[in-house]
Every structure is written in C-alpha cells, then in structure tokens.
Motif scaffolding. Structure first.
Motif, PDB file in Angstrom:
ATOM      1  N   HIS A  40       0.814  -1.222   0.000  1.00  0.00           N
ATOM      2  CA  HIS A  40       0.000   0.000   0.000  1.00  0.00           C
ATOM      3  C   HIS A  40       0.848   1.273   0.000  1.00  0.00           C
ATOM      4  CE1 HIS A  40      -3.424  -2.578   0.648  1.00  0.00           C
ATOM      5  NE2 HIS A  40      -4.245  -1.563   0.792  1.00  0.00           N
ATOM      6  N   ASP A  52      -7.650  -6.545   5.281  1.00  0.00           N
ATOM      7  CA  ASP A  52      -7.956  -5.787   4.083  1.00  0.00           C
ATOM      8  C   ASP A  52      -9.278  -6.313   3.552  1.00  0.00           C
ATOM      9  OD1 ASP A  52      -6.324  -3.905   1.961  1.00  0.00           O
ATOM     10  OD2 ASP A  52      -7.920  -5.131   1.073  1.00  0.00           O
ATOM     11  N   HIS A  61     -10.560  -6.591   0.723  1.00  0.00           N
ATOM     12  CA  HIS A  61     -10.622  -7.379  -0.516  1.00  0.00           C
ATOM     13  C   HIS A  61     -10.011  -8.766  -0.391  1.00  0.00           C
ATOM     14  CE1 HIS A  61     -11.621  -3.348  -2.086  1.00  0.00           C
ATOM     15  NE2 HIS A  61     -12.551  -4.095  -2.661  1.00  0.00           N
ATOM     16  N   CYS A  97      -5.988  -4.709  -7.211  1.00  0.00           N
ATOM     17  CA  CYS A  97      -6.206  -6.129  -6.913  1.00  0.00           C
ATOM     18  C   CYS A  97      -7.392  -6.697  -7.669  1.00  0.00           C
ATOM     19  CB  CYS A  97      -6.365  -6.337  -5.412  1.00  0.00           C
ATOM     20  SG  CYS A  97      -7.721  -5.400  -4.686  1.00  0.00           S
ATOM     21  N   CYS A 102      -0.582  -1.037  -4.780  1.00  0.00           N
ATOM     22  CA  CYS A 102      -1.922  -0.432  -4.765  1.00  0.00           C
ATOM     23  C   CYS A 102      -1.921   0.955  -5.408  1.00  0.00           C
ATOM     24  CB  CYS A 102      -2.407  -0.301  -3.325  1.00  0.00           C
ATOM     25  SG  CYS A 102      -2.591  -1.887  -2.509  1.00  0.00           S
ATOM     26  N   CYS A 153      -4.899   3.295  -6.624  1.00  0.00           N
ATOM     27  CA  CYS A 153      -6.199   2.836  -6.126  1.00  0.00           C
ATOM     28  C   CYS A 153      -6.543   3.457  -4.778  1.00  0.00           C
ATOM     29  CB  CYS A 153      -6.184   1.315  -6.037  1.00  0.00           C
ATOM     30  SG  CYS A 153      -7.680   0.645  -5.361  1.00  0.00           S
ATOM     31  N   ASN A 192     -11.688  -0.989  -7.715  1.00  0.00           N
ATOM     32  CA  ASN A 192     -12.979  -1.390  -7.170  1.00  0.00           C
ATOM     33  C   ASN A 192     -13.743  -0.315  -6.399  1.00  0.00           C
ATOM     34  OD1 ASN A 192     -11.319  -1.354  -4.869  1.00  0.00           O
ATOM     35  ND2 ASN A 192     -10.789  -3.496  -5.213  1.00  0.00           N
TER      36      ASN A 192
HETATM   37 FE1  SF4 Z   1      -7.240  -1.904  -1.526  1.00  0.00          FE
HETATM   38 FE2  SF4 Z   1      -6.835  -0.964  -3.978  1.00  0.00          FE
HETATM   39 FE3  SF4 Z   1      -4.862  -2.142  -2.716  1.00  0.00          FE
HETATM   40 FE4  SF4 Z   1      -6.896  -3.550  -3.631  1.00  0.00          FE
HETATM   41  S1  SF4 Z   1      -5.394  -2.430  -4.846  1.00  0.00           S
HETATM   42  S2  SF4 Z   1      -5.946  -3.761  -1.620  1.00  0.00           S
HETATM   43  S3  SF4 Z   1      -8.566  -2.146  -3.286  1.00  0.00           S
HETATM   44  S4  SF4 Z   1      -5.845  -0.231  -2.095  1.00  0.00           S
END
Ligand code: SF4
Ligand code: MIC
Length: 641
Positions: A65, A119, A121, A297, A357, A360, A378
């Motif tokens: 992240h 997390d 997701h 993701c 990430c 996002c 997402n």
């Molecule tokens: Fe969260 Fe986006 Fe990372 Fe997926 S890509 S874990 S939705 S911050």
C-alpha cells in the motif's frame, strides 16, 4: 438437504456455536494476511498479546500500500514489518512483490481453507474456493494467536451463471451486474456463491475479479467452486498437491438466487461516487476522459494485461489522456516483460507503474480538477483518488484500454482488435525470491520514531453522557472517516492520524472533538444507513476512540466496521425506528443511562437532553462483543484490565 459450499467449509472449521444463518459461530482460521497500511497496528497488537510466535497454519505480511515512501515513515514501517515478521514466524512479502490479494491468490490461497486478512478485498481468494474475508488488524492478530474468529453465520445467495461472455465483455462486467442487483448496502452477513454452467467458462483470475468486488456489496465473502479449472491454475503455480474438489451439493438450499446470462451482458461502468451506481458503457459513450488507470487487486492479472495490450497494439493514446498501468504482482510484471506485452504497452504511451496499490488508494496519480478518470479498480468514493472534484468511473480493462485509445468513453465491443487470439494460459513464471521466510539470526525488531504504541480505551461506564459531535448521512465510507492517500503514512502514529478524522466531510471535526474531549465531554456520531462501508481499516474506530467518541448511532452499520467499533470499545447502536435519525441534531446533548443492563438486553433508550425526546435503540453486537464492550475493547479484555 444438501449443503452449500459455504456451509461445507464453515462446518469443517466450526469451533463453537450452532451453524445456522443468523446464529453466532466461532470458526478456526487457517491462514492470515496483512498489508502494510493495516499491518503495523496488527503486529503491534500481536506483540501486546505477549506471544512468541504465530500459531495459525500460515501468516503472510505484505508490503503493497504505502510503497511511495515519501518521508521516512513508510520505510520505517516496512522495516518494522520485515523484522517483526521474522521474530514472530510470519512470511514477509517485500515491497515490489505485488498486491497482497493478487500474490496470495498466486502463491498461497487454497480451496477449503479459511483466510482472514486485514484488508476488505481478502475475498479475492474466494476465486479458488477459499473462505476468505476481511477484518480489522486486531482480529488478524487474534487469529495469528490461534484464537477462532467469532462471526454471524451468513445467509447464502446463489448467483447462477449461464452462457459465456462475448469478446470484450469481461469478469468486471459480471460483478458490476451483481452490484447493479445487490447494491452497496443491505448485504451484511451474506455470502455470494457462484454456480451454473457459466462458471466453467471463467478462469481463476476472472473468478477472483468477481469475488474481489463482492466486498463492495458488503457481503462477508464470495465463493467459486474448486474444480478442474482451479486444479489447472494451482498446477500452473506448482501447488496442485493442495487442490481439493469442493462444490455445493446439487440440492443445496440457498436464501436467494440471482441468474446472470453471461452471453447477454454488455460492458458496464460504476459511476461517481459509488461502486453501486451502475450504467451501461453505451450510455456514457462520447464523454471526454483525462486519465485511464489499469491495475489494482481487481484487474491486474497476466490475462487482463495481455488483453489490454491487444487493444493497444499498434495504437498511440491521444495527447489529452494519461494512461497508467500497474501489473498486480512481480510475477505478472516478469511475464509481460518476457513475452513482448510490456513493449506493446510502452509503445502505446502507457506509463508503467509499480506492482502495488498506488493509484487505487490515492497514493499517487491523483486526477486533475474536475477531470474524468477511468479505472479498473474497485472503489470510486468521492475524493479517494486524491481529487475531490474528479469523477472516477470503474470499468473493465477492455473498456479502459479502448477508451484510452479513443480519448473518450467508448464501448470496447466496437474495437477491431483480434482479442479472441488472446488465450488464457495457466503457464506462470514462479519466482518466490521476494518472500522472506522466517530464519535464524534476525536483527531483532526495528522501530522507527513513526511506530507508536497501540492505544486502548477506558472500560465502559454505566452512564454515557456527551453530545453529537457530528451528524452524517447514508453510505459514509471508512475513506470519509479516515482518509488514506497523503495521510496513509500516519497509520502507525495514532495521535497524528487522529488529526484528520472525518477530514473529507468536516475538516474542523478533529480539532473540535479534541477540545470537547479535553473538556471531559463524550462524543456521539449520528449516521444514516451503511455507516463504515469500504475498507477494513480499524483506524476508523481507533482514531475516533482516541478523540473520545463513545458511541455510533446509525440506521445500519457495515460488518467489518461494526466489529472494529466493538474491538475498540465504541458502542455500535442502531435506531429501532430509522425515522428517529431526523430527531437528533448536531450539538444535541445526549445521555445513555443504565448502560450495563441495556447492554445485557441489547436495547437502549437514548435521551436527547436538548429536545427532551427518548429514542429507542438496539445494540448491534453479539454476546462475545458485549463482553468486549464492557472492557472498553479487546486489548483490555485480553490483558484482563
Ligand atoms: Fe485496496 Fe486498492 Fe490495494 Fe486492492 S489495490 S488492496 S482495493 S488499495
Ligand atoms: C482499500 O482498498 O480501501 C484498502 C486501502 O485496501 C483498505 C485497507 C486500508 O485502509 O488499509 C481495505 O480495503 O481494507
């Protein structure tokens, strides 16, 4: 009566309780995952429990992240995570190895296992049939300590897939269709289970795109059966010895059923500012766009990027569009680098981003003022991109790539590329060199100045008095409560991070709250429906607790946030009559008396001392959580204070 796949896994992991929808159950947790933004708190809490080593089957700590590393804070956090992982027996996935859910799917997720992650997701792993779900860091710390997870046994919704997707329509459109039916609220303690002949037409990465975004509906998890397609995926990852055949019984009974004919699906988009705001791409055609971002993701697999490259092949994106592409894992990066895909992307004018990430979570790539950004991730909550005035649309990689080429919202079905020549393959590059397995001769746990102590609450009083510090509306997300992006680096520093509580909604909130707290007043948050949707970040409970919030009174509260509130001793209360939401105003003086006996009964009477009204409330907590609330949170409970 036949069993659903969900209940087969839950019954194999049941430690306590009656396995019936709506009952409280405790299940054994096999695997855990954390990511850096929530992980520091999780490991600090694990340390506070005083255990030498993790006790569950597999614990993995990902850094994905906060990889921008502006300032010393992120790097310090990563060093803490690396060294604490080694001390405690946790596998460490270094920055650059990829996004936790994509990497976990590739290297660790298994059918029939339970997986809990800090997390939201984490259900991505449902793509291989793992009962995987998101929770706050403290719950992950407990699972690592071998403690079962207590939850409400879910209702199971059967999503029946028929037919086959047409070229240029993809898995993202399937989950957007599900979102158009189920929306982003009202799905707490439910699970989506996918069946039907259409399931066989979807590869594991496509299934994972679908399970990933079940999180946006607020379901606990989403499950695909473990079949020959799962076997072939695991074989490609060199992990087929752990495959199990797992599916629902033919005569399984479900609580609801929704059928989707894949062959009749069209490209869809989530419009600003909610993933549940679905429109057809056709209806948006022609809208000028400024930015396209492919990755996250949800849509960053090798298959996704090869399809994107096919659309971009031989073309150049126009001058008014910025195109960024982030491969989901280092393995995907290596694969696109070795087969010419990367070259196609670069030649088309794409900016290649780190496997993380990044955009996002608003860590970088914030769009310009009022601009239109198409993304394959997402969430498109207002301001999450880092730019409040921007309009973020969530679309498939195919729609994103074709729109990037055209410079405007465009239906990829009008693209002339031979996308059918891109065949899905289970042949993967496997390179585990960016994982650090626990080893002898570690350096000891390193703690930079950004790493604080996990704060705890005071025990619950029999009378809770205070005032309404803020009144918010429906669908308040954890991004509204605790913004990420530029503030993400303060995740390990609660006093500093608390300064931005509710910043996107009311920038003065934190200063006002801290003043009232120092004057000895308790805080109430009044909210509409679906309060706390989105991220699993427990900071959305910890930081308000730190500021002195005692209770949240809402029309409804989302699952992960409700658990986080209990874990940190904030009362989660619901209006018995939703219209009473109108009765209370910001600034009103409130009182909850006889708190202990009300807690026991699960029913409270809230006195609004300003207008003299009495408002009936119900407690939104299990019996286990009631005990936690009395202690003022889970850490106090564990320590017996
Ligand atoms: Fe969260 Fe986006 Fe990372 Fe997926 S890509 S874990 S939705 S911050
Ligand atoms: C998100 O997508 O909102 C996040 C950032 O991954 C969060 C976790 C966090 O806030 O650190 C989530 O989904 O739980």
């Amino acid at each position: 009566m036949g069993k659903t796949m969900c209940y087969k896994i839950l019954s194999a992991h049941l430690m306590e309780g009656n396995l019936k929808a709506g009952e409280t159950i405790t299940v054994k947790i096999d695997q855990t995952l954390t990511q850096d933004a929530t992980g520091t708190m999780a490991y600090l809490q694990f340390e506070a429990m005083g255990l030498d080593k993790v006790k569950n089957e597999l614990a993995v700590s990902y850094v994905d992240h906060n990889t921008v590393q502006v300032g010393f804070e992120n790097f310090d956090d990563h060093e803490y995570l690396r060294t604490v992982a080694n001390e405690k027996g946790v596998v460490f996935s270094r920055a650059g190895n990829g996004i936790c859910h994509q990497v976990h799917l590739e290297r660790f997720a298994l059918p029939g296992k339970t997986l809990i992650g800090s997390d939201s997701h984490t259900p991505t792993a449902g793509g291989v049939g793992s009962f995987s779900f998101g929770a706050g860091g403290l719950d992950i710390a407990l699972a690592m300590a071998g403690v079962g997870y207590t939850m409400v046994a879910p209702k199971v919704i059967n999503i029946v897939l028929k037919g086959k997707l047409r070229p240029f329509v993809s898995a993202k459109d399937v989950i957007l269709k599900v979102l158009s039916r189920y929306g982003v609220n009202g799905n707490v303690n439910k699970v989506f289970e996918y069946t039907g002949e259409g399931v066989k037409t979807l590869s594991v990465p496509e299934r994972a795109t679908i399970t990933n975004m079940g999180a946006e509906c607020g379901v606990t998890t989403s499950l695909f059966p473990s079949d020959e397609i799962t076997y072939s995926f695991l074989k490609g990852q060199g992990r087929e010895e752990n495959w199990v055949d797992l599916k629902a019984d033919e005569d399984a009974v479900y609580d609801d059923r929704f059928e989707i004919d894949l062959s009749s699906l069209d490209p869809l988009a989530s419009c600003p500012h909610s993933p549940g705001n679905i429109k057809s791409v056709d209806s948006l055609k022609g809208m000028k766009i400024n930015q396209v971002l492919i990755g996250s993701c949800t849509n960053s697999s090798y298959y996704d990027l090869r399809k994107v490259a096919k659309i971009l092949e031989g073309k150049r994106i126009p001058e008014n569009v910025s195109l960024g592409i982030a491969p989901g894992s280092r393995a995907v990066f290596e694969m696109i680098a070795s087969d010419g895909t990367l070259e196609t992307l670069i030649k088309a004018g794409a900016r290649i981003l780190e496997s993380a990430c990044g955009f996002c979570i608003g860590n970088h790539q914030s769009p310009g003022t009022d601009s239109v950004s198409l993304r394959t991730n997402n969430r498109n909550f207002e301001g999450r991109s880092g730019t409040k005035s921007a309009k973020v649309f969530l679309v498939s990689p195919e729609t994103a790539a074709w729109s990037a080429v055209k410079g405007e919202f465009s239906n990829p079905m009008e693209c002339d590329s031979d996308i059918e020549s891109v065949k899905y393959t289970d042949s993967f590059i496997i390179d585990d060199s960016m994982f650090i397995y626990p080893h002898e001769n570690g350096e000891g746990i390193k703690r930079g100045p950004n790493i604080g102590e996990p704060p705890s609450n005071t025990s619950l009083s029999d009378s809770v008095k205070g005032s309404v510090w803020i009144k918010v509306g429906d669908k308040i997300t954890t991004d509204h409560i605790m913004p990420a992006g530029q503030y993400l680096k303060y995740r390990s520093n609660i006093p500093r991070y608390s300064q931005v509580v509710f910043n996107p909604v009311d920038p003065d909130f934190a200063t006002r709250a801290a003043k009232l707290r120092d004057e000895g007043e308790g805080g109430f948050i009044i909210a509409g429906s679906s309060y706390g949707q989105g991220s699993s970040r427990e900071h959305a409970a910890i930081c308000p607790m730190y500021l002195g919030v005692k209770a949240v009174v809402a029309v409804s509260i989302e699952r992960i946030h409700q658990a986080n509130l209990c874990n940190f001793g904030i009362l989660p209360l619901l209006f018995k009559n939703p219209e009473d939401y109108e009765v209370i105003n910001e600034g009103d003086k409130l009182e909850l008396s006889d708190v202990y006996s009300s807690l026991e009964k699960g029913e409270f009477t809230l006195k609004d001392l300003t207008n003299g009204k009495e408002i009936p409330l119900s407690l939104c907590a299990t019996d286990t959580q009631k005990k936690t609330l009395i202690f003022g949170g889970r850490l106090n409970e564990i320590k017996g204070n």
